[in-house]
Scaffold this motif. Structure first.
Motif, PDB file in Angstrom:
ATOM      1  N   UNK A   1      83.481  53.306  41.190  1.00 17.68           N
ATOM      2  CA  UNK A   1      84.238  53.411  42.424  1.00 17.68           C
ATOM      3  C   UNK A   1      83.711  54.488  43.346  1.00 17.68           C
ATOM      4  N   UNK A   2      84.475  54.696  44.420  1.00 16.40           N
ATOM      5  CA  UNK A   2      84.128  55.649  45.468  1.00 16.40           C
ATOM      6  C   UNK A   2      85.347  56.483  45.798  1.00 16.40           C
ATOM      7  N   UNK A   3      85.121  57.761  46.038  1.00 18.80           N
ATOM      8  CA  UNK A   3      86.176  58.654  46.522  1.00 18.80           C
ATOM      9  C   UNK A   3      85.633  59.430  47.707  1.00 18.80           C
TER      10      UNK A   3
ATOM     11  N   UNK B   1      88.266  51.096  50.715  1.00 20.74           N
ATOM     12  CA  UNK B   1      87.425  52.261  50.439  1.00 20.74           C
ATOM     13  C   UNK B   1      86.152  51.813  49.719  1.00 20.74           C
ATOM     14  N   UNK B   2      85.319  51.007  50.394  1.00 22.14           N
ATOM     15  CA  UNK B   2      84.097  50.535  49.742  1.00 22.14           C
ATOM     16  C   UNK B   2      83.068  51.656  49.618  1.00 22.14           C
ATOM     17  N   UNK B   3      82.038  51.386  48.865  1.00 22.84           N
ATOM     18  CA  UNK B   3      80.978  52.372  48.684  1.00 22.84           C
ATOM     19  C   UNK B   3      80.280  52.682  49.998  1.00 22.84           C
ATOM     20  N   UNK B   4      80.068  51.662  50.833  1.00 25.31           N
ATOM     21  CA  UNK B   4      79.397  51.872  52.118  1.00 25.31           C
ATOM     22  C   UNK B   4      80.335  51.550  53.267  1.00 25.31           C
ATOM     23  N   UNK B   5      80.445  52.475  54.184  1.00 21.65           N
ATOM     24  CA  UNK B   5      81.118  52.243  55.459  1.00 21.65           C
ATOM     25  C   UNK B   5      80.053  52.428  56.516  1.00 21.65           C
TER      26      UNK B   5
END
Length: 144
Positions: free
Chosen positions: A80-82, A41-45
């Motif tokens: 983090x990222x959600x 679950x990275x910041x950028x997909x």
């Protein structure tokens, strides 16, 4: 215009209409993950090549889900990222935040969108243009 061509055009419009209705009746699919528990679950997909292990999934567990949300910021003491589904529009904004006792500022962002799988990246670039152009192109093809 001959009857055969008109029938083909009507069939095209009916088929596209049914596809659009069936897709919207199925419900919303969003990327759903939390970087504090999920390494994928990275910041950028990337829209072109999202993580193979992270795919959009159904929002059926969220009552009246209409939005996909991506948040970045400080969660449980870590950046983090959600990504998740929501029945509420969270808006689109970023702000600089400083926690009490911390000398550094960090950037926290919220991104909201309303289409299937639209929350992998911070910028949303979806359009309905293909749904409009496709019937026109098919209609022109049958006229010629």
């Amino acid at each position: 215009m001959e009857k055969r061509k008109m029938s083909a055009i009507h069939a095209t419009y009916i088929t596209i209409g049914l596809l659009v209705i069936s897709k919207s009746a199925r419900g919303l699919d969003c990327y759903q993950c939390d970087s504090s528990t999920d390494l994928h679950c990275p910041s950028l997909l990337s829209y072109q090549a999202p993580s193979r292990s992270l795919l959009p999934s159904s929002c059926h567990r969220v009552m009246e889900a209409r939005y996909c949300i991506k948040t970045t910021g400080m969660f449980e003491g870590q950046l983090g990222t959600k990504r998740f589904c929501s029945s509420r529009d969270w808006g689109n904004y970023c702000e600089w935040v400083r926690r009490p006792g911390d000398e550094r500022e960090y950037r926290a962002c919220v991104f909201t969108c309303q289409m299937n799988g639209c929350n992998p990246a911070p910028t949303i670039h979806h359009t309905h243009t293909p749904l409009i152009i496709l019937p026109l192109l098919l209609g022109i093809r049958f006229l010629m």
